[in-house]
Design a protein around this motif. Structure first.
Motif, PDB file in Angstrom:
ATOM      1  N   LYS A 229      -1.917  -1.637  -1.441  1.00  0.00           N
ATOM      2  CA  LYS A 229      -3.079  -0.397  -0.067  1.00  0.00           C
ATOM      3  C   LYS A 229      -3.860  -1.186   0.259  1.00  0.00           C
ATOM      4  CE  LYS A 229      -6.223   1.975  -3.054  1.00  0.00           C
ATOM      5  NZ  LYS A 229      -6.176   3.784  -2.901  1.00  0.00           N
ATOM      6  N   ALA A 230      -4.898  -2.579  -0.633  1.00  0.00           N
ATOM      7  CA  ALA A 230      -5.737  -3.271  -0.143  1.00  0.00           C
ATOM      8  C   ALA A 230      -5.576  -4.362   0.255  1.00  0.00           C
ATOM      9  CB  ALA A 230      -6.894  -3.809  -1.561  1.00  0.00           C
ATOM     10  N   LEU A 231      -4.060  -4.991  -0.044  1.00  0.00           N
ATOM     11  CA  LEU A 231      -3.614  -6.025   0.310  1.00  0.00           C
ATOM     12  C   LEU A 231      -2.911  -6.081   1.684  1.00  0.00           C
ATOM     13  CD1 LEU A 231      -2.667  -8.106  -2.871  1.00  0.00           C
ATOM     14  CD2 LEU A 231      -4.579  -8.736  -1.432  1.00  0.00           C
ATOM     15  N   GLY A 232      -1.839  -5.211   1.909  1.00  0.00           N
ATOM     16  CA  GLY A 232      -1.278  -4.852   2.983  1.00  0.00           C
ATOM     17  C   GLY A 232       0.543  -5.373   2.524  1.00  0.00           C
ATOM     18  N   GLU A 233       0.822  -5.741   3.030  1.00  0.00           N
ATOM     19  CA  GLU A 233       2.179  -5.858   2.741  1.00  0.00           C
ATOM     20  C   GLU A 233       2.333  -7.796   2.703  1.00  0.00           C
ATOM     21  OE1 GLU A 233       6.780  -5.739   5.191  1.00  0.00           O
ATOM     22  OE2 GLU A 233       5.666  -4.031   4.850  1.00  0.00           O
ATOM     23  N   TYR A 234       3.471  -7.444   1.752  1.00  0.00           N
ATOM     24  CA  TYR A 234       3.620  -9.346   1.540  1.00  0.00           C
ATOM     25  C   TYR A 234       4.782  -9.177   1.541  1.00  0.00           C
ATOM     26  CZ  TYR A 234      -0.956 -11.547   1.542  1.00  0.00           C
ATOM     27  OH  TYR A 234      -1.900 -11.997   1.573  1.00  0.00           O
ATOM     28  N   ASN A 235       5.842 -10.220   1.478  1.00  0.00           N
ATOM     29  CA  ASN A 235       7.254 -10.745   1.050  1.00  0.00           C
ATOM     30  C   ASN A 235       7.075 -12.122   0.530  1.00  0.00           C
ATOM     31  OD1 ASN A 235       9.793  -8.609   2.261  1.00  0.00           O
ATOM     32  ND2 ASN A 235       7.448  -9.206   3.820  1.00  0.00           N
ATOM     33  N   LEU A 236       8.044 -12.128  -1.043  1.00  0.00           N
ATOM     34  CA  LEU A 236       8.584 -12.983  -1.122  1.00  0.00           C
ATOM     35  C   LEU A 236       9.530 -12.930  -0.987  1.00  0.00           C
ATOM     36  CD1 LEU A 236       7.736 -15.446  -3.622  1.00  0.00           C
ATOM     37  CD2 LEU A 236       8.714 -13.586  -5.496  1.00  0.00           C
ATOM     38  N   TYR A 237      10.126 -14.611  -0.730  1.00  0.00           N
ATOM     39  CA  TYR A 237      11.236 -14.712  -0.287  1.00  0.00           C
ATOM     40  C   TYR A 237      11.869 -16.387  -1.436  1.00  0.00           C
ATOM     41  CZ  TYR A 237      10.635 -12.536   4.376  1.00  0.00           C
ATOM     42  OH  TYR A 237       9.842 -12.387   4.923  1.00  0.00           O
ATOM     43  N   LEU A 238      13.224 -15.585  -1.364  1.00  0.00           N
ATOM     44  CA  LEU A 238      14.001 -16.977  -2.289  1.00  0.00           C
ATOM     45  C   LEU A 238      14.634 -17.444  -1.011  1.00  0.00           C
ATOM     46  CD1 LEU A 238      13.112 -14.074  -3.909  1.00  0.00           C
ATOM     47  CD2 LEU A 238      15.267 -14.224  -4.959  1.00  0.00           C
ATOM     48  N   ASP A 239      15.059 -18.848  -1.727  1.00  0.00           N
ATOM     49  CA  ASP A 239      16.305 -19.144  -1.464  1.00  0.00           C
ATOM     50  C   ASP A 239      16.955 -19.260  -1.831  1.00  0.00           C
ATOM     51  OD1 ASP A 239      17.427 -21.408   0.193  1.00  0.00           O
ATOM     52  OD2 ASP A 239      16.175 -22.836  -0.531  1.00  0.00           O
ATOM     53  N   LYS A 240      18.062 -18.368  -0.866  1.00  0.00           N
ATOM     54  CA  LYS A 240      19.389 -18.743  -1.007  1.00  0.00           C
ATOM     55  C   LYS A 240      20.073 -19.735  -2.114  1.00  0.00           C
ATOM     56  CE  LYS A 240      19.783 -14.670   3.050  1.00  0.00           C
ATOM     57  NZ  LYS A 240      18.046 -14.915   2.984  1.00  0.00           N
ATOM     58  N   LEU A 314      10.661 -21.051  -2.940  1.00  0.00           N
ATOM     59  CA  LEU A 314       9.996 -19.105  -3.013  1.00  0.00           C
ATOM     60  C   LEU A 314       9.302 -19.416  -1.508  1.00  0.00           C
ATOM     61  CD1 LEU A 314      10.009 -19.818  -6.076  1.00  0.00           C
ATOM     62  CD2 LEU A 314      10.774 -17.214  -5.841  1.00  0.00           C
ATOM     63  N   ARG A 315       8.485 -18.239  -0.799  1.00  0.00           N
ATOM     64  CA  ARG A 315       7.809 -18.437  -0.043  1.00  0.00           C
ATOM     65  C   ARG A 315       7.235 -16.797   0.110  1.00  0.00           C
ATOM     66  NH1 ARG A 315       8.291 -21.061   5.806  1.00  0.00           N
ATOM     67  NH2 ARG A 315       5.987 -21.082   6.823  1.00  0.00           N
ATOM     68  N   LEU A 316       5.585 -16.534  -0.763  1.00  0.00           N
ATOM     69  CA  LEU A 316       5.336 -15.829  -0.517  1.00  0.00           C
ATOM     70  C   LEU A 316       4.233 -15.764   1.069  1.00  0.00           C
ATOM     71  CD1 LEU A 316       3.964 -13.289  -1.781  1.00  0.00           C
ATOM     72  CD2 LEU A 316       2.284 -14.813  -2.935  1.00  0.00           C
ATOM     73  N   VAL A 317       4.467 -15.146   1.481  1.00  0.00           N
ATOM     74  CA  VAL A 317       3.926 -14.443   2.671  1.00  0.00           C
ATOM     75  C   VAL A 317       3.387 -13.090   3.529  1.00  0.00           C
ATOM     76  CG1 VAL A 317       6.639 -14.472   3.965  1.00  0.00           C
ATOM     77  CG2 VAL A 317       4.084 -15.224   5.320  1.00  0.00           C
ATOM     78  N   GLN A 318       2.431 -13.161   4.004  1.00  0.00           N
ATOM     79  CA  GLN A 318       2.011 -11.800   4.895  1.00  0.00           C
ATOM     80  C   GLN A 318       3.066 -11.536   5.654  1.00  0.00           C
ATOM     81  OE1 GLN A 318      -1.710 -11.408   6.268  1.00  0.00           O
ATOM     82  NE2 GLN A 318      -2.231  -9.534   5.449  1.00  0.00           N
ATOM     83  N   ASN A 319       3.573 -10.056   5.557  1.00  0.00           N
ATOM     84  CA  ASN A 319       4.368  -9.366   6.803  1.00  0.00           C
ATOM     85  C   ASN A 319       5.858 -10.520   6.261  1.00  0.00           C
ATOM     86  OD1 ASN A 319       2.528  -7.773   7.712  1.00  0.00           O
ATOM     87  ND2 ASN A 319       1.618  -9.874   8.859  1.00  0.00           N
ATOM     88  N   SER A 320       6.533 -10.531   7.693  1.00  0.00           N
ATOM     89  CA  SER A 320       8.263 -10.424   6.848  1.00  0.00           C
ATOM     90  C   SER A 320       8.105 -12.100   8.294  1.00  0.00           C
ATOM     91  CB  SER A 320       9.058 -10.002   7.594  1.00  0.00           C
ATOM     92  OG  SER A 320       9.151  -8.992   9.178  1.00  0.00           O
ATOM     93  N   ILE A 321       9.177 -12.771   7.445  1.00  0.00           N
ATOM     94  CA  ILE A 321       9.444 -13.929   9.312  1.00  0.00           C
ATOM     95  C   ILE A 321      11.125 -14.078   8.963  1.00  0.00           C
ATOM     96  CG2 ILE A 321       7.021 -15.444   8.998  1.00  0.00           C
ATOM     97  CD1 ILE A 321       8.485 -17.016   6.781  1.00  0.00           C
ATOM     98  N   THR A 322      11.484 -14.800   9.738  1.00  0.00           N
ATOM     99  CA  THR A 322      12.830 -14.512  10.052  1.00  0.00           C
ATOM    100  C   THR A 322      13.954 -15.736   9.079  1.00  0.00           C
ATOM    101  OG1 THR A 322      11.997 -13.507  12.144  1.00  0.00           O
ATOM    102  CG2 THR A 322      14.813 -14.452  11.893  1.00  0.00           C
ATOM    103  N   HIS A 323      12.756 -16.802   9.559  1.00  0.00           N
ATOM    104  CA  HIS A 323      14.107 -17.827   9.323  1.00  0.00           C
ATOM    105  C   HIS A 323      11.943 -18.832   8.054  1.00  0.00           C
ATOM    106  CE1 HIS A 323      17.108 -17.358  11.781  1.00  0.00           C
ATOM    107  NE2 HIS A 323      16.338 -17.539  12.287  1.00  0.00           N
TER     108      HIS A 323
END
Length: 880
Positions: A229-240, A314-323
């Motif tokens: 709730k203090a940070l919002g939504e993040y995503n940790l993406y994994l290189d497939k 890997l990529r740690l990013v706020q909200n989501s990205i497509t690629h």
């Protein structure tokens, strides 16, 4: 993409939201100690750490977090032979090491920028089982006279059967972090490894203040969704490309395994050590197959061929990205080029590539050693509503008189494993190299320590968490003015708000010193510990076996220096507001009174100066009003050099009220004026000198300091004269013998515990002050004043040349010798000296062997040892 300078200028706070803010060791700290006896080393051990959720902070290998440490990321590893997953560095506690606490790992901070837009470090991980018990048992056998048994002594790296694990971070934007983990198999044979990038929340939900619990989850095994709730939504993406066909994501909770540690029920079926137990013991019930929790790891289970490497993205990013990986390599390349441009501009006047390497890694260590430091003493004493109440003994124990202290900041640490807590005087030294690359952070650190939630209501600055009431040398004013000047020179304008705000708080601190540390009210100061562990005959922080107290040459000299520092700040502020001239006068007169005392008080009318030895000594004042000089030739007798200031006639003309008062004092109190070196004699450059040392005494001190048989080492100035190697100083009290001898390396005394030793080694901070003081003296005396250097050589150098010579010897600790190819810090380890995968990776030790230059003590004491970065930067004008 913005350059590093543009990031600092545009939105510094935003770019610094994410950084290397995890500690290297949270277990064994005062903050996590809830015992009755205050034995922090035993309350949580390394073995317990994987199973216990911490209260005040988080640790990890190459760890990063947000600036309030709600969300954390680090790298864990398992070679399938270790008894536990490598989630944290291992080391000996203060009670286990033959020279105190000591990390037993090989890791290196290689690169970093002020906004942490790019970060790189290296961890060396053996392919054989880590020798936990061997390191414990072998060091237990060794005495203080023996060397420490290090990880490299085990032979694990002899045949190159290890992995080099490089961890890199690059920011595409303020909340978009690209992560690259490159694992090199340095051996000849294929080897297996689990690479476990791990993400988790600091446990705030078990404290009893609210019931909110954040969440990690995954629905597709190729990314982790993060909600707080203090940070919002993040995503940790994994290189497939790197994802295993089997279960690649392991989830559990960052909650204590009560069953294992205390024999009581767990709050969750999936506790903090669940990932460890799943991998090491095959316990499939230890992780949550529903892929939800507060701690998660990506399980890259791979075999790497000999001489080859694997890279995990890997990529740690706020909200989501497509690629998320489409622009990954391009962003990394751009960020790295920006980093090279930033340091290329800074180092454009340094021609030597090895010097550039040393300086850049020194800065990297400084930046990697930032830590989120969280400690609310009142909450710590009282306990949390959701946890068992602390034992009542705490209320009268450690730090009980510091209930106001409430720290929750990013702070520069001395060493994030061996000293993962700030220390007031260490921090002051840290700010000098920081000012060269990030003056805003340096100023913030100095201001921070004077805030109401740090400084005690009585005016004392907090020393360090083991004992906030201990006394560190008062170098805060010196650092403040130096940072102010460096910032002004680099940015072209003075930050008067910074200077003024710190000055006002230091007035409180100065008053505390005068009221608390001058037992007889005679301007001779006791001080106590003053940071100089093991330098004296007795523990100066404790009651003396003789009774009475010690009048300290260093304590008195530090206060003289403090007076001149505050006077100089007041004069600077007087340029813009004349009211500060009165304050400058106050500190000038106080300096004169201290000068009078150090020269005239004591037991023989000579103050703390000894005419026979021509040196300053502490004086032991006994209960019967008698006293004796403690004739130890140590750094204590050199610190009077630090109390020096040079004032230009131009400056004095700009502060007429101060000048008028000076002239009155010097005319009507000639007994005081005569004690201050060369004040009434202007040099040809229209400068006046203020110093504790008149010409004769300064020459006598330099005669000893520049003698290679006494203080002058090939690597700087020793803390204790080599004279005491053959002539130890012995003091007998009631049949008990106290002794000081020359001990150039590890501590030979258990008087203070730990690995600290001021009885012979070279320490960077006091050497740095010696260099600066000689430069100040030269600013007045010019090249006309020469001193034999080294003593007995029949070679005469100016004070500036001597300062440069000492600075060069200090830098040579790290630089590769052109003849032997060796770096003194690595000692006799040929693997470190010559192996291409070791020889250019540096560690910045706590102190250095007084004869060989070998690194000793904390191996990542990049804080004050990071001052070498300043020494390597060419001077463009005299120190002013």
């Amino acid at each position: 993409m913005q350059t590093e300078k543009e990031k600092l200028a545009s939105n510094e706070a935003g770019w610094k939201k994410w950084g290397p803010y995890l500690t290297d060791r949270q277990w064994g700290t005062v903050r996590e100690d809830y015992s009755a006896d205050g034995n922090a080393w035993k309350y949580i051990s390394h073995d317990q750490a994987r199973s216990k959720a911490y209260r005040w902070g988080e640790e990890g290998i190459a760890g990063i977090s947000d600036n309030t440490q709600l969300l954390c990321f680090a790298v864990a590893l398992w070679n399938k032979k270790d008894p536990i997953v490598k989630e944290r560095y291992f080391g000996l506690t203060g009670n286990e090491g033959n020279h105190g606490e000591d990390v037993k790992e090989l890791y290196y901070y290689l690169d970093n920028t002020p906004t942490h837009s790019y970060m790189k470090m290296l961890y060396k991980y053996s392919q054989e089982a880590y020798p936990y018990e061997w390191l414990l048992e072998e060091n237990k056998k060794r005495s203080k006279a023996d060397p420490e048994f290090e990880l490299i002594d085990t032979g694990l790296f002899n045949e190159d059967k290890y992995f080099d694990v490089f961890i890199e971070y690059a920011k595409a934007s303020e909340n978009d972090i690209l992560i690259k983990i490159t694992v090199h198999n340095r051996g000849k044979d294929e080897a297996a490894i689990n690479v476990l990038p791990t993400i988790w929340f600091r446990n705030t939900w078990s404290l009893g203040y609210d019931d909110y619990k954040p969440e990690l989850m995954s629905s597709n095994s190729t990314d982790i969704i993060i909600n707080h709730k203090a940070l919002g939504e993040y995503n940790l993406y994994l290189d497939k490309n790197n994802v295993n066909k089997q279960l690649p994501l392991l989830f559990c909770e960052n909650e204590t395994n009560n069953q294992k540690l205390y024999g009581s029920a767990n709050h969750s079926a999936f506790v903090k050590d669940g990932i460890n137990d799943y991998l090491v013991y095959g316990n499939t019930h230890a992780v949550n197959i529903d892929a939800i929790g507060t701690k998660a790891a990506v399980n890259y289970d791979v075999n790497i061929q000999g001489g080859r490497s694997e890279t995990f993205r890997l990529r740690l990013v706020q909200n989501s990205i497509t690629h998320p990986f489409e622009d990954f390599d391009a962003v990394f390349d751009t960020v790295f080029q920006n980093t090279n441009n930033f340091y290329g501009d800074l180092q454009k006047d340094i021609p030597d590539e090895d010097e550039k390497r040393v300086q850049r890694q020194a800065f990297a260590g400084m930046l990697w050693s930032k830590q989120f430091f969280y400690y609310n003493v009142e909450q710590w004493l009282n306990g949390d509503p959701g946890q068992p109440a602390p034992p009542p003994e705490r209320k009268k124990g450690r730090n009980a008189t510091w209930k106001h202290l409430n720290n929750s900041d990013i702070i520069s640490m001395p060493d994030k494993w061996e000293y993962p807590w700030y220390a007031a005087w260490d921090l002051a030294f840290h700010c000098i190299p920081f000012a060269m690359i990030d003056a805003g952070f340096a100023k913030n650190q100095l201001q921070m320590l004077t805030k109401e939630w740090y400084i005690h209501p009585n005016g004392q600055l907090p020393a360090y968490e083991w004992a906030f009431s201990d006394v560190n040398p008062p170098v805060h004013a010196w650092a403040t003015f130096r940072v102010f000047k460096i910032d002004e020179q680099r940015n072209g304008k003075p930050d008067l708000h910074f200077l003024e705000s710190v000055f006002h708080k230091l007035l409180l601190n100065f008053t505390w010193w005068v009221n608390r540390k001058d037992a007889e009210g005679n301007n001779i100061f006791e001080g106590g510990f003053l940071g100089l562990d093991n330098i004296g005959v007795f523990d100066r922080s404790s009651s003396l076996p003789t009774g009475g107290y010690i009048e300290q040459a260093d304590g008195t000299s530090w206060m003289a220096m403090y007076c001149l520092n505050l006077m100089r700040i007041a004069l600077e502020l007087s340029r813009y507001n004349p009211v500060y001239q009165d304050m400058a006068t106050k500190f000038f007169e106080h300096f004169l009174n201290i000068a009078s005392a150090i020269n005239r008080m004591g037991i023989d009318g000579n103050g703390l100066w000894d005419d026979d030895d021509q040196f300053f000594y502490d004086v032991l004042k006994l209960p019967n009003n008698r006293g004796c000089k403690l004739k130890v030739r140590s750094m204590v007798g050199l610190i009077p050099l630090f109390a020096v200031e040079v004032l230009d006639t131009e400056l004095l003309d700009s502060v007429p009220e101060f000048k008028k008062r000076l002239e009155w004092v010097l005319e009507h109190k000639p007994n005081l004026a005569s004690l201050v070196s060369r004040w009434q004699d202007k040099n040809s450059g229209e400068k006046h000198l203020l110093s504790l040392l008149r010409g004769h005494r300064m020459k006598k001190i330099l005669l000893r300091m520049l003698d290679e048989n006494e203080f002058l080492s090939d690597y700087g100035i020793r803390a204790v004269s080599k004279f005491h190697k053959e002539h130890p100083y012995i003091f007998d009290v009631d049949g008990k013998r106290f002794c000081v001898e020359y001990s150039p390396g590890e501590s030979s005394s258990g008087l203070f515990g730990g690995n600290s030793n001021w009885r012979g080694p070279v320490w960077m901070p006091v050497n740095f002050l010696i260099v600066e003081s000689l430069q100040r003296f030269h600013y007045y005396y010019t090249d006309d004043y020469k001193v034999e250097c080294p003593t007995g050589s029949n070679q005469y150098l100016s004070l500036d040349d001597i300062a440069s010579m000492i600075a060069k010897r200090l830098a040579n600790l790290f630089l590769r010798d052109n003849t032997t190819g060796k770096r003194p810090i690595f000692g006799n380890y040929d693997k470190l000296q010559y192996d291409p995968n070791f020889k250019d990776y540096l560690q910045f030790y706590e102190y250095f062997h007084g004869d060989t230059g070998r690194g000793v003590g904390a191996s990542h004491q990049t804080g004050w040892t990071g001052l070498v970065a300043r020494l390597l930067q060419p001077r463009k004008k005299p120190v002013g």
